[in-house]
Scaffold this motif. Structure first.
Motif, PDB file in Angstrom:
ATOM      1  N   ASP A  26       0.848  -1.183   0.000  1.00  0.00           N
ATOM      2  CA  ASP A  26       0.000   0.000   0.000  1.00  0.00           C
ATOM      3  C   ASP A  26       0.891   1.244   0.000  1.00  0.00           C
ATOM      4  N   SER A  27       1.464   1.496  -1.147  1.00  0.00           N
ATOM      5  CA  SER A  27       2.413   2.594  -1.314  1.00  0.00           C
ATOM      6  C   SER A  27       1.779   3.812  -1.963  1.00  0.00           C
ATOM      7  N   THR A  28       0.460   3.826  -2.122  1.00  0.00           N
ATOM      8  CA  THR A  28      -0.201   4.902  -2.856  1.00  0.00           C
ATOM      9  C   THR A  28       0.114   6.272  -2.266  1.00  0.00           C
ATOM     10  N   ALA A  29       0.028   6.416  -0.956  1.00  0.00           N
ATOM     11  CA  ALA A  29       0.323   7.712  -0.338  1.00  0.00           C
ATOM     12  C   ALA A  29       1.780   8.089  -0.542  1.00  0.00           C
ATOM     13  N   SER A  30       2.677   7.120  -0.452  1.00  0.00           N
ATOM     14  CA  SER A  30       4.097   7.369  -0.666  1.00  0.00           C
ATOM     15  C   SER A  30       4.359   7.853  -2.083  1.00  0.00           C
TER      16      SER A  30
END
Length: 404
Positions: A209-213
């Motif tokens: 879950d790297s979307t925010a990164s």
């Protein structure tokens, strides 16, 4: 987002975060989705307080000598309205900083008692302090000038942590799943009657879950070069070189590639897995799985390590192909390296470009929601987490089974 979902039991959702974190926007979205009344601390108390004479209070109500007493009164009012909402509607969405409540203790106990018998769940918005400060400056609310600059503290109570970098839709999807409010899964989907020789996993938004990164890195990239980051939101899942070609002139593209890699690597620290992803990934035999990503090899390796995934034997990155997603080349290459027919492969993806690539390669596709709107994911099946699936192995290959 499913706008007809309902909590499995009476629930009070408290959305917390400092000014500029987006808690009011998220609270409204959750209230609309769950069809619950919304009680926002500012809406309940600010009109009255703003009408009071600062000379009488000895200063602004947020920072004057009576600020502590006013704080206690504001939250008492919030609790009273929340109690009425739960009594009449069976649940409520509350919006406030909840700074003291996040520490647990007496204030947290008061809030829980006010919304009983509903179960109280705390959602906590966190984010880059520079981003939140920029949002406060942009909105220009007079009250922001009187807020005390209190450093963010780690909550002492259980919370659903949400990154303020995400869009409201992305945040809502994570909150609902975290609260056990899941998107219905079709147990009769055709994929459950098929078998597969291999599973090909996208990485960002599917395993990690790297979307925010990703969004944070591209926001900083866009600010550095003075360009818009909109192409990222419109083209999730495509290689960085494709996006940079849309943003920068030819003479800056090599430098831009180096810079975005530097920014993304710096942010690839302790990333969470997508819900259920590690267990599902580990359930696929190593010789029957591959990771196929639009990221570079160094970045993909860093993100897998940050989320504590075992590196795959077959790893296709943007460094391995001449044409990235939505072209089918990445998935065709992964199938070839595994020695299987692409039409006997199952692909898990979270982005439109990846689904288009998988379909063009002849693969079956499951969409993992949470990055883009489900309506933009033309897959064979959509799921809101890999914990919704299990697998078994038989003589014909890998079979999927629905959970819940």
């Amino acid at each position: 987002m499913n706008d007809t979902c309902q909590p499995p039991e009476p629930v009070a959702i408290a959305v917390s975060g400092i000014a500029g974190s987006g808690k009011s926007t998220l609270g409204r979205a959750l209230a609309a989705s769950l069809r619950l009344p919304l009680v926002d601390l500012d809406a309940v108390t600010n009109p009255l307080l703003d009408a009071l004479d600062e000379a009488v209070l000895g200063g602004h109500w947020l920072s004057g000598p009576h600020a502590r007493t006013i704080r206690e009164g504001r939250y008492a009012a919030l609790r009273a309205v929340a109690a009425d909402a739960v009594a009449t509607a069976g649940g409520v969405v509350l919006v406030a900083p909840f700074t003291t409540e996040l520490d647990g203790g007496e204030e947290w106990a008061h809030l829980r008692a006010a919304v009983a018998p509903a179960t109280l769940r705390m959602v906590h918005l966190e984010g880059d302090p520079q981003l939140l400060a920029a949002r406060r400056a942009a909105r220009g609310a007079p009250r922001d000038r009187h807020r005390t600059d209190t450093p963010a503290r780690t909550p002492s109570i259980p919370v659903v942590r949400i990154d303020a970098e995400l869009s409201t839709s992305q945040q809502s999807a994570r909150v609902l799943a975290g609260l056990g409010i899941r998107t219905p899964l079709d147990p009769d989907a055709a994929l459950f009657s098929r078998s597969f020789d291999a599973v090909l996993f996208d990485l960002d938004g599917t395993l990690v879950d790297s979307t925010a990164s990703v969004i944070r890195a591209w926001r900083r990239f866009a600010a550095h070069y003075g360009v818009s980051s909109d192409p990222l939101h419109e083209n999730h899942g495509q290689p960085a070189r494709t996006l940079i070609a849309r943003l920068l002139p030819a003479e800056l593209r090599s430098e831009g590639l180096d810079r975005i890699l530097e920014l993304e690597l710096a942010d690839a620290v302790a990333l969470p897995e997508v819900r259920g992803a590690r267990a599902f990934y580990d359930s696929i035999p190593a010789e029957r799985r591959a990771v196929v990503t639009s990221g570079t090899a160094p970045l993909a390796t860093a993100r897998l390590r940050a989320a504590r995934f075992t590196a795959p034997g077959v790893f296709v990155t943007s460094d391995d192909v001449t044409r990235g997603k939505p072209d089918p080349e990445p998935f065709l290459l992964a199938a070839d390296r595994l020695g299987v027919d692409p039409e006997r492969c199952l692909v898990l993806e979270d982005a439109t470009a990846g689904i288009q690539a998988a379909r063009a390669a002849g693969c079956a596709v499951i969409a993992v929601t949470g990055t883009v709107e489900p309506s933009a994911l033309p897959a064979d099946l959509a799921i809101d987490g890999l914990d919704r699936l299990t697998v078994s192995l038989d003589a014909e290959g890998i079979r999927l089974h629905p959970v819940g």
